[in-house]
Design an enzyme around this catalytic site. Structure first.
Site, PDB file in Angstrom:
ATOM      1  N   GLU A   1      -9.369   4.937   6.193  1.00 26.24           N
ATOM      2  CA  GLU A   1      -8.638   5.215   7.434  1.00 26.24           C
ATOM      3  C   GLU A   1      -9.517   5.880   8.487  1.00 26.24           C
ATOM      4  O   GLU A   1      -9.353   5.642   9.683  1.00 26.24           O
ATOM      5  CB  GLU A   1      -7.409   6.075   7.129  1.00 26.24           C
TER       6      GLU A   1
ATOM      7  N   ALA B   1       1.393  -0.603  10.940  1.00 20.02           N
ATOM      8  CA  ALA B   1       0.875  -1.902  10.506  1.00 20.02           C
ATOM      9  C   ALA B   1       0.261  -1.755   9.119  1.00 20.02           C
ATOM     10  O   ALA B   1       0.079  -0.643   8.635  1.00 20.02           O
ATOM     11  CB  ALA B   1      -0.176  -2.414  11.498  1.00 20.02           C
ATOM     12  N   MET B   2      -0.057  -2.898   8.492  1.00 19.56           N
ATOM     13  CA  MET B   2      -0.702  -2.896   7.172  1.00 19.56           C
ATOM     14  C   MET B   2      -1.737  -4.009   7.125  1.00 19.56           C
ATOM     15  O   MET B   2      -1.452  -5.155   7.463  1.00 19.56           O
ATOM     16  CB  MET B   2       0.358  -3.083   6.075  1.00 19.56           C
ATOM     17  N   GLU B   3      -2.953  -3.653   6.656  1.00 19.33           N
ATOM     18  CA  GLU B   3      -4.127  -4.502   6.813  1.00 19.33           C
ATOM     19  C   GLU B   3      -4.302  -5.578   5.755  1.00 19.33           C
ATOM     20  O   GLU B   3      -5.433  -6.014   5.487  1.00 19.33           O
ATOM     21  CB  GLU B   3      -5.386  -3.629   6.827  1.00 19.33           C
TER      22      GLU B   3
ATOM     23  N   GLU C   1       0.826  -1.216   0.000  1.00 15.96           N
ATOM     24  CA  GLU C   1       0.000   0.000   0.000  1.00 15.96           C
ATOM     25  C   GLU C   1       0.857   1.262   0.000  1.00 15.96           C
ATOM     26  O   GLU C   1       1.797   1.344   0.776  1.00 15.96           O
ATOM     27  CB  GLU C   1      -0.931   0.023   1.218  1.00 15.96           C
TER      28      GLU C   1
ATOM     29  N   HIS D   1      -7.549  -1.291  14.897  1.00 10.53           N
ATOM     30  CA  HIS D   1      -7.565  -0.529  13.636  1.00 10.53           C
ATOM     31  C   HIS D   1      -7.451  -1.461  12.431  1.00 10.53           C
ATOM     32  O   HIS D   1      -8.244  -1.386  11.492  1.00 10.53           O
ATOM     33  CB  HIS D   1      -6.405   0.474  13.656  1.00 10.53           C
ATOM     34  N   GLU D   2      -6.466  -2.347  12.462  1.00  8.58           N
ATOM     35  CA  GLU D   2      -6.226  -3.224  11.302  1.00  8.58           C
ATOM     36  C   GLU D   2      -7.349  -4.241  11.128  1.00  8.58           C
ATOM     37  O   GLU D   2      -7.697  -4.594  10.000  1.00  8.58           O
ATOM     38  CB  GLU D   2      -4.875  -3.925  11.442  1.00  8.58           C
TER      39      GLU D   2
ATOM     40  N   HIS E   1     -10.209  -2.731   9.329  1.00 18.12           N
ATOM     41  CA  HIS E   1      -9.954  -2.646   7.886  1.00 18.12           C
ATOM     42  C   HIS E   1     -10.383  -3.916   7.142  1.00 18.12           C
ATOM     43  O   HIS E   1     -10.620  -3.864   5.930  1.00 18.12           O
ATOM     44  CB  HIS E   1      -8.463  -2.437   7.614  1.00 18.12           C
TER      45      HIS E   1
END
EC number: 3.4.11.-
Length: 902
Positions: free
Chosen positions: A379, A321-323, A186, A356-357, A360
């Site tokens: 977001e 982090a990345m979802e 991303e 949060h993740e 998503h």
């Protein structure tokens, strides 16, 4: 509540039709139907058949068959893919994204060719690196409404940075360095790992195969279906086909990590992966993930759509982090929790990032924005759901009180003229990366409760009441456009005149005063529909009113000594009370502050100091409000007030305005000594008790308060004597390390421990402590280690520069370092990356002199002359200008007020 969220997403979709072009509005073009000279030039000198940054709409991907074989010894990979595509219009070329990949072969099969096993036709490949695109030229026009199969063989080095398919390393307890290969795509980096239609609306299914050595594990979005043994001891893992998803959510990793697992109540397997020596730090994340995933499934009434969910702590990772769908990647500090070294705030951080993740997985993955200009839809909802989910699953963390900071953080940016609307055009990869900022994450989160025109805190009951209050959806749509399509934050000016309240709205601007010539022009054409709430001294009733015009008048039912707008700081607006309004509120705080709600007290403290920065209030008025804080019983309110006083102290200390810094130190220790002395050096109490303890003892030691320094030095000495085996309470660990780092022996010992520590939470605290040294040669050594990337990982360089720059002895050193090493920094981080933006703002935005403003301006101009432009440049220049004006206006007042009050 889910209906409210769904309704907002649908409303947002309507708004998008007004303000953005559809993904598929890019016109198609036939090869050479126009003058070839009008087209860009490919890398081989031939005309490249496509001019746009966005891909054409004529070829749509349906399915990717992707094979990847990374070599963790030679640090490269070979790969191949077969993309099933649907052609919508006749064309003689296919445009895909590709960056830094060597294409070795490309062929095309029709659906009929594939059915009869006919070999594919060779395709000519043209490359246009400026747009990160390749063109596959087909011998005959592709027929509309037919499917084709594009096969591409390619290879590349594993990337050195933090994007695409890159290498990461970690150190074992035994001192061995091991390598893993990990993806992070991303927003626009999938094209660095495989040629693809790398735009969010081009969703497709992915079938992934990964070849590896037997000592490694391969992970991807979906569960493994089978493993095939190959010659030479290699294994090939085949993964289930994914649901339809965007390229930026694809993920695959080859590593030797260990995991802990559990099953949710609906049968989803959740696993937490970490390097083998850190497996014992994964248990809290597993507990939190299971709890939160169960919560979301019930709350949304939509099952998590995949059979498994992996969360993995990556040793080298620039963001939090990345979802990635089904395989969420985290920085170690955002996932791992070590009871011996992780503080209360560390636990809160890990919980909120996981929340949060996981949010998503629905908002962003299941429902995706058409284009990156509306990343706020992703977001904003994920941030908003942090609040809902953490409050519901971990009420003891009292996250609701912490959430106000989300609002205050974005106001800092949104009150500058260089802010931007929530939805803003973005085309280039750098522009897209810059969309990942406070406005997309925090302001959008506030707009997620659209009924309140932006919230800094939300409760379902108030939302329900406001829905009834608002009435028709048309009104909501009209209101929303005033919040999403214009930048900035409104200022509500309130004047009480007997039983009447005169209201006026303006655009709130920091650093631009009413008397400045540009002020009036910056106010033009700004109007919000603001849902107002207010309470009075004579009643607990919460009154509501929607302000749709520049001015309005309200009637009070009874006489009242004060009025407080923005109840519980729910709304996204600043309030200024003209006449005696502020005096009446300050009097109430001094007489009995508990008659005002805790969040109202926080809001008053925030607004009064914001108004000083806007030139609407004198600093002495704001400082008078801090007197009551010595009696404040709410930890968040006390911390908010102290944060401004501490900010002023550090500003004076950096500028070496010693008479004011000394008097500020005296005032802080005089007025807050009782609450400082009440703090125990322990981990006892509620989350807010613990965070207050950490903040107060850190402040006391920063101010050289003798009892604090003595206690911290004593604990550090005992800890060193025990060879680091003594357990220091986690909430004071950073303070103890910081005091210990002031001696050469202590500093050297901490640096040795930093290299050996297996706890990323502890390493963070040690690195901060090392950065507080007053010896420039030690600070210089840290920066060199950060650039080298072995002892101090490159991922931590931005935070290190920020920490050093905030110290009097480090500010010039950090600024010089950035200018001298700019070219090297761009080799480590992408221009538009969050890390580069932190490096720029972290080393410059605290400056407050005209000389420094000129230095920064010249540096930015030199970068722009080289073709590097970032929005952060203007934000920083405005911030420094604001700091200069603040000092010019308020320094004499601050000096005089301290003389009177100390």
């Amino acid at each position: 509540m889910f209906n409210i969220h769904t309704g907002f997403y649908c409303l947002a979709a309507i708004l998008l039709q007004i303000c953005v072009c559809s993904q598929f509005s890019v016109p198609s073009s036939h090869y050479f139907t126009e003058d070839p000279g009008a087209f860009p030039v490919a890398s081989n000198g031939e005309p490249f058949p496509w001019q746009e940054l966005r891909l054409p709409n004529v070829v749509i991907p349906l399915h990717y068959d992707l094979f990847v074989h990374p070599n963790l010894t030679s640090l490269d990979f070979v790969a191949s893919e077969k993309i099933e595509v649907l052609v919508s219009n006749a064309t003689q070329f296919i445009i895909l994204h590709s960056k830094d990949l060597e294409i070795t072969n490309a062929t095309l099969q029709s659906e009929e060719d594939s059915r009869y096993m006919k070999s594919g036709k060779e395709l000519k490949v043209l490359s246009y690196p400026a747009h990160q695109q390749i063109a596959l030229l087909v011998p005959e026009k592709l027929t509309p409404h037919l499917k084709y199969y594009v096969a591409i063989d390619f290879q590349a080095k594993l990337a050195d940075g933090f994007e695409g398919f890159y290498k990461s390393t970690y150190r074992t307890l035994g001192g061995e360095t091991r390598i893993l290969a990990v993806t992070d795509f991303e927003p626009t980096q999938a094209r660095m790992a495989f040629p693809c239609f790398d735009e969010p609306l081009f969703k497709a299914n992915f079938s992934i195969k990964i070849r590896r050595e037997s000592r490694h594990t391969a992970l991807s979005n979906m569960p493994k279906v089978k493993t095939i043994e190959l010659e030479g001891g290699l294994l090939e893992d085949h993964f289930e086909t994914t649901v339809k998803m965007s390229t930026y959510l694809v993920a695959y990793i080859v590593c030797d990590f260990h995991s802990v697992s559990g099953i949710t109540s609906s049968g989803v397997k959740v696993s937490i992966y970490a390097s083998p020596d850190k497996r014992n730090q994964t248990h809290y994340a597993l507990q939190a993930s299971l709890k939160l995933l169960d919560f979301y499934e019930k709350y949304f009434d939509i099952n998590y759509p995949l059979p498994k969910l992996d969360l993995i702590a990556i040793p080298d990772f620039t963001s939090g982090a990345m979802e990635n769908w089904g395989l969420i990647t985290y920085r170690e500090t955002s996932l791992l929790f070590d009871p011996k070294t992780s503080s209360a705030s560390d636990k809160l951080w890990v919980t909120k990032v996981i929340a949060h993740e996981l949010a998503h997985q629905w908002f962003g993955n299941l429902v995706t924005m058409e284009w990156w200009n509306d990343i706020w839809l992703n977001e904003g909802f994920a941030n908003y759901m942090e609040l809902i989910a953490v409050n519901a699953t971990y009420p003891e963390l009292q996250f609701d009180d912490h959430f106000l900071n989300v609002c205050f953080e974005v106001i800092t940016k949104d009150s500058l003229n260089s802010s931007r609307p929530i939805s803003k055009p973005a085309e280039t990869p750098t522009q897209i990366q810059e969309m990942f900022d406070e406005v997309s994450y925090n302001k959008s989160c506030l707009e997620s409760d659209f009924t309140s025109g932006g919230v800094c805190h939300s409760d379902p009951k108030m939302t329900s009441n406001m829905l009834t209050f608002l009435g028709e959806n048309a009104e909501v749509k009209e209101m929303m456009t005033t919040w999403t399509l214009q930048k900035g934050i409104p200022l509500l000016v309130v004047k009480q005149d007997g039983h009447s309240l005169r209201l006026q709205q303006e655009r709130f601007l920091q650093g631009v005063f009413q008397e400045d010539p540009e002020w009036r022009a910056l106010q033009e054409r700004y109007l919000w529909h603001i849902p107002l709430t207010y309470s009075t001294s004579s009643s607990n009733v919460i009154h509501r009113h929607i302000l749709k015009s520049k001015t309005d008048t309200l009637d009070l039912p009874e006489k009242t000594s004060w009025v407080k707008f923005n109840v519980d700081s729910n709304g996204y607006y600043i309030v200024h009370y003209e006449g005696h309004g502020w005096d009446q509120l300050i009097t109430q705080l001094n007489q009995n502050h508990t008659l005002l709600r805790p969040k109202d007290r926080i809001g008053l403290i925030h607004d009064v100091f914001q108004l000083v920065g806007a030139g609407r209030l004198t600093l002495d008025k704001a400082l008078d409000m801090t007197h009551y804080l010595q009696h404040e019983t709410s930890s968040p309110a006390l911390l908010k007030g102290l944060s401004y006083l501490e900010l002023f102290y550090h500003m004076m200390d950096r500028r070496n305005i010693s008479d004011i810094s000394e008097n500020l130190k005296r005032y802080l220790l005089q007025y807050f000594k009782p609450v400082i002395d009440r703090q125990s050096w322990s981990d006892e109490g509620s989350v807010w008790d613990r965070m207050l303890r950490s903040a107060l003892l850190k402040l006391a030691c920063d101010l050289n308060h003798a009892p604090c320094i003595q206690k911290a030095a004593e604990l550090f000495s005992q800890w060193m004597e025990s060879s680091g085996k003594l357990n220091i309470p986690t909430d004071v660990l950073k303070i103890v390390y910081s005091v210990g780092a002031q001696t050469t022996t202590g500093w050297n010992y901490l640096l040795e421990l930093y290299e050996l520590s297996m706890s990323s939470a502890e390493k963070n605290k040690i690195l901060y402590a090392l950065s507080t040294s007053k010896h420039q040669e030690k600070l210089q050594k840290l920066l060199e280690l950060g650039m080298e990337g072995k002892v101090i990982k490159t991922q931590d360089l931005a935070a290190l520069l920020h920490a050093i720059a905030r110290r009097p002895k480090g500010q010039q050193l950090a600024w010089d370092f950035v200018r001298e090493n700019w070219t090297h920094l761009l080799k480590k981080f992408d221009l538009g990356s969050f890390a580069i933006r932190i490096i720029i703002s972290g080393t410059t935005s605290h400056f407050s002199s005209k000389d420094k403003l000129q230095e920064v301006k010249l540096f930015f101009e030199s970068l722009e002359a080289q073709g590097s432009h970032l929005d952060i440049f203007q934000i920083v220049l405005e911030t420094i200008t604001k700091n200069i004006k603040w000092l010019e206006k308020n320094l004499p007042t601050l000096r005089m007020w301290l003389l009177v009050n100390t």
